[in-house]
Scaffold this active site. Sequence first.
Site, short mmCIF file in Angstrom:
data_model
loop_
_atom_site.label_atom_id
_atom_site.label_comp_id
_atom_site.label_asym_id
_atom_site.label_seq_id
_atom_site.Cartn_x
_atom_site.Cartn_y
_atom_site.Cartn_z
N SER A 103 98.60 -51.95 -23.08
CA SER A 103 97.21 -51.64 -22.71
C SER A 103 96.85 -52.28 -21.38
O SER A 103 97.23 -53.43 -21.12
CB SER A 103 96.25 -52.17 -23.78
OG SER A 103 94.91 -52.02 -23.33
N TYR A 108 93.11 -57.91 -29.79
CA TYR A 108 93.75 -56.70 -29.29
C TYR A 108 94.51 -56.97 -27.99
O TYR A 108 95.68 -56.60 -27.83
CB TYR A 108 92.70 -55.61 -29.08
CG TYR A 108 93.25 -54.31 -28.54
CD1 TYR A 108 93.86 -53.38 -29.39
CD2 TYR A 108 93.17 -54.01 -27.19
CE1 TYR A 108 94.37 -52.18 -28.89
CE2 TYR A 108 93.68 -52.82 -26.68
CZ TYR A 108 94.27 -51.91 -27.54
OH TYR A 108 94.78 -50.73 -27.04
N1 LIG Z 1 93.06 -44.51 -25.62
C1 LIG Z 1 93.05 -45.52 -24.76
O1 LIG Z 1 92.21 -45.60 -23.88
C2 LIG Z 1 94.10 -46.61 -24.88
C3 LIG Z 1 94.05 -47.62 -23.91
C4 LIG Z 1 95.01 -48.63 -23.98
C5 LIG Z 1 95.97 -48.61 -24.96
N2 LIG Z 1 95.98 -47.62 -25.90
C6 LIG Z 1 97.03 -47.67 -26.91
O2 LIG Z 1 97.67 -46.41 -26.99
C7 LIG Z 1 98.19 -46.22 -28.31
C8 LIG Z 1 97.75 -44.86 -28.83
O3 LIG Z 1 96.34 -44.89 -28.91
P1 LIG Z 1 95.43 -43.57 -28.96
O4 LIG Z 1 94.35 -43.77 -28.00
O5 LIG Z 1 96.30 -42.36 -28.89
O6 LIG Z 1 94.78 -43.76 -30.40
P2 LIG Z 1 94.63 -42.79 -31.65
O7 LIG Z 1 93.74 -43.56 -32.58
O8 LIG Z 1 94.26 -41.44 -31.22
O9 LIG Z 1 96.10 -42.74 -32.26
C9 LIG Z 1 96.69 -43.83 -32.89
C10 LIG Z 1 97.58 -43.33 -34.02
O10 LIG Z 1 98.20 -44.47 -34.62
C11 LIG Z 1 98.20 -44.27 -36.02
N3 LIG Z 1 98.28 -45.57 -36.71
C12 LIG Z 1 97.36 -46.56 -36.76
N4 LIG Z 1 97.80 -47.56 -37.53
C13 LIG Z 1 99.04 -47.21 -37.96
C14 LIG Z 1 100.00 -47.84 -38.79
N5 LIG Z 1 99.76 -49.04 -39.34
N6 LIG Z 1 101.15 -47.20 -39.03
C15 LIG Z 1 101.38 -45.97 -38.50
N7 LIG Z 1 100.51 -45.32 -37.71
C16 LIG Z 1 99.35 -45.94 -37.46
C17 LIG Z 1 96.88 -43.57 -36.31
O11 LIG Z 1 96.90 -42.91 -37.57
C18 LIG Z 1 96.80 -42.62 -35.13
O12 LIG Z 1 97.39 -41.37 -35.43
C19 LIG Z 1 97.68 -47.39 -29.14
O13 LIG Z 1 98.72 -48.35 -29.29
C20 LIG Z 1 96.54 -47.94 -28.31
O14 LIG Z 1 96.34 -49.31 -28.54
C21 LIG Z 1 95.07 -46.62 -25.87
#
Ligand SMILES: NC(=O)c1ccc[n+]([C@@H]2O[C@H](COP(=O)([O-])OP(=O)(O)OC[C@H]3O[C@@H](n4cnc5c(N)ncnc54)[C@H](O)[C@@H]3O)[C@@H](O)[C@H]2O)c1
Length: 249
Positions: free
Chosen positions: A138, A151
């Site tokens: 992140s 986080y």
């Molecule tokens: N969206 C952003 O702006 C952003 C920014 C920085 C980092 N991230 C990181 O990117 C990654 C993806 O995030 P996203 O934005 O696509 O979120 P999202 O919530 O759309 O997708 C996350 C997915 O992870 C799954 N998940 C959660 N806990 C789980 C577990 N214990 N076991 C298996 N699956 C699990 C959820 O069911 C979901 O399908 C994450 O690691 C998040 O921290 C996202």
Amino acid sequence: MNKIAVVTGGASGIGAAICRYLARDGADIAIWDLNEEAMASVAEEVRALGRKALCCRVDVSDRAVVTAAANEVRKELGPVSILVNSAGIHATGPFMEMTDEAWDRVMTINLKGTFICTQVVAADMIAANWGRIINISSSSTQTGSPGMAHYVASKGGVIGFTKALAVELGGNGITVNNVPPGSVDTPMLRALEAKGGLPGGVDAIAARNPVKRIGQPNDMAAAVAFLASEDAGYITGHTLSVNGGRYMS
Ligand SMILES: NC(=O)c1ccc[n+]([C@@H]2O[C@H](COP(=O)([O-])OP(=O)(O)OC[C@H]3O[C@@H](n4cnc5c(N)ncnc54)[C@H](O)[C@@H]3O)[C@@H](O)[C@H]2O)c1
């Protein structure tokens, strides 16, 4: 490509886009997630691209379940050659009110889950003397960010883990890199906005960003697909920032 990729968190947002991009590049895809309905829908898209797809209901922090899922992937698709750790949860809260339970939950899924999934599938890559591991960290870890110390710390751990493994597994033909997204339009970001966790909302973030927009899941997927490719074999331990210029290193 003829590779087998495991994408954790592949049911939604960034992970789902990564499934599509890796399938487009010729990989069969195993989706490891908790959301069965969304997983099935992404799997259909992968099959429409002409690749095999397998859905496994996996909590990434549960070693027994992860081990069983890896065995299912080996049986149905073959040995794992690419792993993308995208599963993650976001949490907010003032530092002085943060409980041990809240801390442990975020660490367990974001950091320990990454450790477990990687350890379980890396055996296949070591045996093949070829592998690609890409961890989704992140940009909040690069800049620091208030109200989410657990986080940010968990994702900082993911970056350190990436570098440690890059050194340890480099001699086994395996590269290990991370992509720290910055403000990507996914259910996670929209949930944070709905909770009031983004002052001014997504539009304010877009206005502050040098490229004047927020990220799309495909922006992340394109970077991951490159890191997973044969062409990226001389890149390891790297942090490939995909954030529209929010943080420059
Ligand atoms: N969206 C952003 O702006 C952003 C920014 C920085 C980092 N991230 C990181 O990117 C990654 C993806 O995030 P996203 O934005 O696509 O979120 P999202 O919530 O759309 O997708 C996350 C997915 O992870 C799954 N998940 C959660 N806990 C789980 C577990 N214990 N076991 C298996 N699956 C699990 C959820 O069911 C979901 O399908 C994450 O690691 C998040 O921290 C996202």
